[in-house]
Design a protein around this motif. Structure first.
Motif, PDB file in Angstrom:
ATOM      1  N   LEU A  57       0.835  -1.201   0.000  1.00  0.00           N
ATOM      2  CA  LEU A  57       0.000   0.000   0.000  1.00  0.00           C
ATOM      3  C   LEU A  57       0.873   1.257   0.000  1.00  0.00           C
ATOM      4  O   LEU A  57       0.635   2.194  -0.764  1.00  0.00           O
ATOM      5  N   ILE A  58       1.890   1.254   0.847  1.00  0.00           N
ATOM      6  CA  ILE A  58       2.774   2.417   0.946  1.00  0.00           C
ATOM      7  C   ILE A  58       3.565   2.616  -0.345  1.00  0.00           C
ATOM      8  O   ILE A  58       3.734   3.746  -0.819  1.00  0.00           O
ATOM      9  N   GLU A  59       4.040   1.521  -0.934  1.00  0.00           N
ATOM     10  CA  GLU A  59       4.768   1.617  -2.198  1.00  0.00           C
ATOM     11  C   GLU A  59       3.879   2.184  -3.310  1.00  0.00           C
ATOM     12  O   GLU A  59       4.355   2.822  -4.250  1.00  0.00           O
ATOM     13  N   ASN A  60       2.571   1.964  -3.187  1.00  0.00           N
ATOM     14  CA  ASN A  60       1.612   2.462  -4.162  1.00  0.00           C
ATOM     15  C   ASN A  60       1.181   3.906  -3.853  1.00  0.00           C
ATOM     16  O   ASN A  60       0.344   4.460  -4.533  1.00  0.00           O
ATOM     17  N   ASN A  61       1.800   4.489  -2.821  1.00  0.00           N
ATOM     18  CA  ASN A  61       1.460   5.839  -2.342  1.00  0.00           C
ATOM     19  C   ASN A  61       0.010   5.922  -1.861  1.00  0.00           C
ATOM     20  O   ASN A  61      -0.647   6.958  -1.995  1.00  0.00           O
ATOM     21  N   THR A  62      -0.469   4.823  -1.286  1.00  0.00           N
ATOM     22  CA  THR A  62      -1.771   4.833  -0.634  1.00  0.00           C
ATOM     23  C   THR A  62      -1.612   5.418   0.763  1.00  0.00           C
ATOM     24  O   THR A  62      -0.672   5.060   1.484  1.00  0.00           O
ATOM     25  N   ALA A  63      -2.494   6.320   1.146  1.00  0.00           N
ATOM     26  CA  ALA A  63      -2.477   6.863   2.500  1.00  0.00           C
ATOM     27  C   ALA A  63      -3.247   5.902   3.406  1.00  0.00           C
ATOM     28  O   ALA A  63      -4.444   5.691   3.225  1.00  0.00           O
ATOM     29  N   VAL A  64      -2.539   5.278   4.349  1.00  0.00           N
ATOM     30  CA  VAL A  64      -3.169   4.359   5.298  1.00  0.00           C
ATOM     31  C   VAL A  64      -3.387   5.122   6.597  1.00  0.00           C
ATOM     32  O   VAL A  64      -2.433   5.539   7.265  1.00  0.00           O
ATOM     33  N   ILE A  65      -4.655   5.318   6.954  1.00  0.00           N
ATOM     34  CA  ILE A  65      -5.021   6.155   8.098  1.00  0.00           C
ATOM     35  C   ILE A  65      -5.547   5.268   9.222  1.00  0.00           C
ATOM     36  O   ILE A  65      -6.446   4.449   9.016  1.00  0.00           O
ATOM     37  N   ILE A  66      -4.972   5.424  10.405  1.00  0.00           N
ATOM     38  CA  ILE A  66      -5.381   4.651  11.577  1.00  0.00           C
ATOM     39  C   ILE A  66      -6.190   5.547  12.508  1.00  0.00           C
ATOM     40  O   ILE A  66      -5.761   6.653  12.844  1.00  0.00           O
ATOM     41  N   CYS A  67      -7.362   5.065  12.935  1.00  0.00           N
ATOM     42  CA  CYS A  67      -8.204   5.834  13.847  1.00  0.00           C
ATOM     43  C   CYS A  67      -8.025   5.372  15.289  1.00  0.00           C
ATOM     44  O   CYS A  67      -7.663   4.216  15.550  1.00  0.00           O
ATOM     45  N   ASN A  68      -8.289   6.273  16.241  1.00  0.00           N
ATOM     46  CA  ASN A  68      -8.165   5.937  17.655  1.00  0.00           C
ATOM     47  C   ASN A  68      -9.488   5.404  18.205  1.00  0.00           C
ATOM     48  O   ASN A  68     -10.445   5.187  17.454  1.00  0.00           O
ATOM     49  N   LYS A  69      -9.550   5.223  19.531  1.00  0.00           N
ATOM     50  CA  LYS A  69     -10.749   4.666  20.150  1.00  0.00           C
ATOM     51  C   LYS A  69     -11.961   5.588  20.026  1.00  0.00           C
ATOM     52  O   LYS A  69     -13.102   5.147  20.152  1.00  0.00           O
ATOM     53  N   SER A  70     -11.692   6.872  19.778  1.00  0.00           N
ATOM     54  CA  SER A  70     -12.785   7.832  19.592  1.00  0.00           C
ATOM     55  C   SER A  70     -13.211   7.930  18.132  1.00  0.00           C
ATOM     56  O   SER A  70     -14.015   8.783  17.766  1.00  0.00           O
ATOM     57  N   HIS A  71     -12.615   7.053  17.299  1.00  0.00           N
ATOM     58  CA  HIS A  71     -12.946   6.960  15.867  1.00  0.00           C
ATOM     59  C   HIS A  71     -12.474   8.172  15.067  1.00  0.00           C
ATOM     60  O   HIS A  71     -12.971   8.421  13.977  1.00  0.00           O
ATOM     61  N   LEU A  72     -11.498   8.888  15.598  1.00  0.00           N
ATOM     62  CA  LEU A  72     -10.914  10.008  14.873  1.00  0.00           C
ATOM     63  C   LEU A  72      -9.554   9.601  14.312  1.00  0.00           C
ATOM     64  O   LEU A  72      -8.792   8.883  14.982  1.00  0.00           O
ATOM     65  N   PRO A  73      -9.213  10.012  13.090  1.00  0.00           N
ATOM     66  CA  PRO A  73      -7.902   9.677  12.517  1.00  0.00           C
ATOM     67  C   PRO A  73      -6.773  10.093  13.446  1.00  0.00           C
ATOM     68  O   PRO A  73      -6.737  11.216  13.948  1.00  0.00           O
ATOM     69  N   ASN A  74      -5.856   9.169  13.695  1.00  0.00           N
ATOM     70  CA  ASN A  74      -4.818   9.367  14.705  1.00  0.00           C
ATOM     71  C   ASN A  74      -3.406   9.188  14.161  1.00  0.00           C
ATOM     72  O   ASN A  74      -2.443   9.661  14.755  1.00  0.00           O
ATOM     73  N   GLY A  75      -3.274   8.488  13.041  1.00  0.00           N
ATOM     74  CA  GLY A  75      -1.948   8.235  12.479  1.00  0.00           C
ATOM     75  C   GLY A  75      -2.032   8.006  10.983  1.00  0.00           C
ATOM     76  O   GLY A  75      -3.093   7.700  10.435  1.00  0.00           O
ATOM     77  N   LEU A  76      -0.879   8.164  10.317  1.00  0.00           N
ATOM     78  CA  LEU A  76      -0.844   8.073   8.862  1.00  0.00           C
ATOM     79  C   LEU A  76       0.449   7.414   8.410  1.00  0.00           C
ATOM     80  O   LEU A  76       1.535   7.827   8.813  1.00  0.00           O
ATOM     81  N   PHE A  77       0.331   6.355   7.606  1.00  0.00           N
ATOM     82  CA  PHE A  77       1.489   5.710   6.980  1.00  0.00           C
ATOM     83  C   PHE A  77       1.646   6.263   5.564  1.00  0.00           C
ATOM     84  O   PHE A  77       0.684   6.319   4.810  1.00  0.00           O
ATOM     85  N   MET A  78       2.900   6.674   5.240  1.00  0.00           N
ATOM     86  CA  MET A  78       3.155   7.207   3.912  1.00  0.00           C
ATOM     87  C   MET A  78       4.508   6.735   3.390  1.00  0.00           C
ATOM     88  O   MET A  78       5.388   6.333   4.157  1.00  0.00           O
ATOM     89  N   ASN A  79       4.659   6.833   2.082  1.00  0.00           N
ATOM     90  CA  ASN A  79       5.899   6.451   1.412  1.00  0.00           C
ATOM     91  C   ASN A  79       6.969   7.516   1.665  1.00  0.00           C
ATOM     92  O   ASN A  79       6.741   8.702   1.442  1.00  0.00           O
ATOM     93  N   LEU A  80       8.156   7.082   2.122  1.00  0.00           N
ATOM     94  CA  LEU A  80       9.255   8.017   2.371  1.00  0.00           C
ATOM     95  C   LEU A  80      10.151   8.199   1.144  1.00  0.00           C
ATOM     96  O   LEU A  80      11.073   9.003   1.156  1.00  0.00           O
ATOM     97  N   ASN A  81       9.889   7.438   0.100  1.00  0.00           N
ATOM     98  CA  ASN A  81      10.746   7.509  -1.090  1.00  0.00           C
ATOM     99  C   ASN A  81       9.860   7.513  -2.333  1.00  0.00           C
ATOM    100  O   ASN A  81       9.907   6.612  -3.157  1.00  0.00           O
ATOM    101  N   SER A  82       9.040   8.569  -2.445  1.00  0.00           N
ATOM    102  CA  SER A  82       7.973   8.554  -3.442  1.00  0.00           C
ATOM    103  C   SER A  82       8.280   9.376  -4.691  1.00  0.00           C
ATOM    104  O   SER A  82       7.425   9.532  -5.556  1.00  0.00           O
TER     105      SER A  82
END
Length: 294
Positions: A57-82
């Protein structure tokens, strides 16, 4: 091609096979080509995702968003060599002069105030002085016209006594979710253009890993505000649920307008990010922001 946005709310297992993302839970099994996915929002604390899936997913430059217990976006995985000339672009960005960054921030705030004024007029049916405020924005917005506009904007935008706060009462929760999605989308496109999200043109907090995204998303915020206003007219719910989150995710495919064409927001953000990169290299002097309404 317009990328897909996938929201995972049920306890699921996410794996990959033959470059297909497989999302499986008790209700169904869904398979999607990874190259078609622009955003994956994981909003369940018991979801499993395999490292091969995450890497593809990251190699494809997909933004992977992780939500917290309150269901709000809390983190983001991204490509460092895009980008193929990443180091050169980083150097141009780091070496950008203070006057250039102040000019870029001035352009950004002019666009933001203009868009706020247009939306406010659409909602209230009354003329306002935001066009005038936009003409008073100085280099670096040293006169803080952004703050002046924001004060009037939020006092007028909602009918009830509303205070815009990060952890405030309804509808702050809807706004926060929408802004977090917008922030992730902006960060994704900036990264895809080879830019360093940590190094902003205005935001400078040492604790902020997405300062540049926070800068560039500013003129687009009224898109979220408009969507939240529409949701409040149609739904009585005060809490985020699946339907409302799905509505807010639709901002990514909302149409915006350039002089020569119209495009979905996620595509327009790529054009804006690319133009910013060219500002840092000296190829152009202005960031290419779209009009939010035709």
């Amino acid at each position: 091609m317009l990328k897909k946005t996938i929201l995972v709310e049920n306890k699921s297992s996410i794996s990959t096979k033959f470059n297909q993302l497989i999302i499986e839970n008790e209700l169904k099994k869904r398979t999607t080509p990874i190259e078609d996915i622009g955003f994956l929002v994981i909003d369940n604390q018991e979801t499993f995702i395999s490292l091969p899936s995450l890497n593809l997913l990251i190699e494809n430059n997909t933004a992977v968003i992780i939500c917290n217990k309150s269901h709000l976006p809390n983190g983001l995985f991204m490509n460092l060599n895009s980008h193929h000339i990443q180091q050169e672009i980083f150097k141009n960005q780091i070496d950008a002069s203070i006057p250039l960054k102040k000019q870029l921030w001035q352009q950004t705030i002019v666009e933001k105030i203009t868009n706020q004024g247009i939306l406010l007029e659409k909602i209230t049916g009354k003329k306002n002085n935001f066009d005038f405020l936009a003409t008073k924005v100085l280099s670096g917005d040293t006169s803080n016209m952004e703050g002046v506009a924001a004060s009037f904007y939020w006092k007028t935008f909602f009918e009830h006594n509303f205070k815009r706060e990060r952890f405030g009462d309804y509808p702050n929760n809807f706004l926060n979710y929408g802004y977090a999605i917008l922030r992730a989308a902006t960060a994704r496109t900036l990264s895809g253009s080879g830019l360093l999200n940590t190094l902003g043109i205005h935001h400078k907090s040492k604790y902020n890993a997405f300062a540049l995204a926070d800068d560039i998303m500013e003129p687009f915020r009224p898109i979220v505000d408009e969507k939240v206003y529409e949701i409040m007219q149609r739904y009585k719910e005060l809490e985020l649920n699946t339907e409302i989150k799905s509505e807010l995710l639709q901002i990514l495919t909302r149409t915006v307008y350039f002089k020569e064409e119209k495009s979905p927001l996620m595509v327009a953000l790529q054009k804006t990010a690319s133009s910013l990169q060219q500002c840092f290299t000296g190829e152009r002097k202005k960031i290419k922001y779209p009009k939010l309404w035709s």
